[in-house]
Design a protein around this motif. Structure first.
Motif, mmCIF file in Angstrom:
data_model
loop_
_atom_site.group_PDB
_atom_site.id
_atom_site.type_symbol
_atom_site.label_atom_id
_atom_site.label_comp_id
_atom_site.label_asym_id
_atom_site.label_seq_id
_atom_site.Cartn_x
_atom_site.Cartn_y
_atom_site.Cartn_z
ATOM 1 N N ASN A 103 0.825 -1.206 0.000
ATOM 2 C CA ASN A 103 0.000 0.000 0.000
ATOM 3 C C ASN A 103 0.860 1.258 0.000
ATOM 4 O O ASN A 103 0.589 2.223 -0.727
ATOM 5 N N ASP A 104 1.914 1.253 0.803
ATOM 6 C CA ASP A 104 2.819 2.415 0.851
ATOM 7 C C ASP A 104 3.529 2.593 -0.492
ATOM 8 O O ASP A 104 3.685 3.724 -0.976
ATOM 9 N N HIS A 105 3.960 1.510 -1.086
ATOM 10 C CA HIS A 105 4.646 1.590 -2.375
ATOM 11 C C HIS A 105 3.723 2.160 -3.447
ATOM 12 O O HIS A 105 4.126 3.041 -4.235
ATOM 13 N N ALA A 110 1.296 4.105 -3.140
ATOM 14 C CA ALA A 110 0.926 5.504 -2.921
ATOM 15 C C ALA A 110 1.706 6.426 -3.857
ATOM 16 O O ALA A 110 1.235 7.514 -4.203
ATOM 17 N N TYR A 126 -6.247 -0.541 3.024
ATOM 18 C CA TYR A 126 -5.208 -0.456 2.012
ATOM 19 C C TYR A 126 -5.795 0.109 0.719
ATOM 20 O O TYR A 126 -5.955 -0.611 -0.283
#
Length: 228
Positions: free
Chosen positions: A139-141, A143, A179
């Motif tokens: 999820n962070d990637h 973004a 997510y």
């Protein structure tokens, strides 16, 4: 013609998506793991690990869904990122992240959530935590990236999709709300016509659906061994 050994599980679905996207001609060969087809000699010749998926490309045997994706992408030149060292490094890194993290931890989370004895709280909690941790990294990637590797739809997105569409079963019905970037890419890939065809491939065949004692002994052989 390429033979594709498969069932409707997440890992075979990744390869089915590539085959449907690429237009490669293939012969689907169903492997009913609840009946033990994965242990038949003719299948073990293709994949000695006894897992689906696998392919027989005119005598070239490839197993493991991520290895198959990479093999087919390099063979056809399709669904790879632009050819730079950085892009290849990113592609391999995230593909292996799915192979060694998302897939195994999601699979174990499913096992201890849905199939294992209910008194194994430690194992359940550990795999739920690790599965959440891995999806949080995705999820962070995502973004800061449209696809898993920059702005190009690649085999890494196909690998991602195979398991991401199972998140509610792995982690619970509301898990995707945590997510949003994972859900955004999942929805985009799932909306592709090839994804619908990949999912529907299993419906052309009859697979055993009951998790009865026979299926449980086949799929979870350690239980049978322990009982003996």
């Amino acid at each position: 013609m390429l033979k594709f050994y498969f069932n409707g599980a997440p890992n075979p679905n990744k390869v089915a998506l590539f085959l449907e996207e690429s237009g490669l001609p293939f012969e689907p060969v169903p492997v009913d793991t609840r009946k033990g087809d994965q242990f038949k000699p003719e299948f073990l010749k293709v994949n000695p690990n006894g897992k689906v998926p696998a392919i027989d490309d005119d005598g070239v045997f490839v197993f493991d869904s991520n290895a198959i994706l990479l093999y087919l992408a390099e063979k056809t030149g399709k669904f790879l990122p632009p050819a730079t060292p950085k892009n290849r490094a990113q592609m391999l890194s995230w593909l292996m992240f799915v192979a060694s993290g998302i897939g195994p931890y999601s699979g174990q989370a499913v096992h201890f959530k849905h199939f294992a004895p209910k008194d194994l709280e430690y194992a359940h909690d550990r795999y739920q935590f690790e599965a959440h941790r891995h999806y949080g990294i995705l999820n962070d990637h995502l973004a800061g990236s449209k696809y898993m590797v920059g702005d190009t739809y690649t085999i890494v997105d196909m690998a991602f999709w195979g398991w991401a569409r199972m998140v509610p079963f792995v982690l619970g019905d509301d898990a995707l709300t945590k997510y949003p970037n994972v859900k955004r890419l999942l929805d985009e890939v799932s909306a592709r016509p090839a994804a619908a065809r990949a999912i529907a491939l299993k419906d052309k065949f009859t697979f055993k659906t009951e998790m009865d004692d026979e299926a449980r002994n086949i799929m979870f052989r350690h239980l049978k061994t322990k009982a003996a």
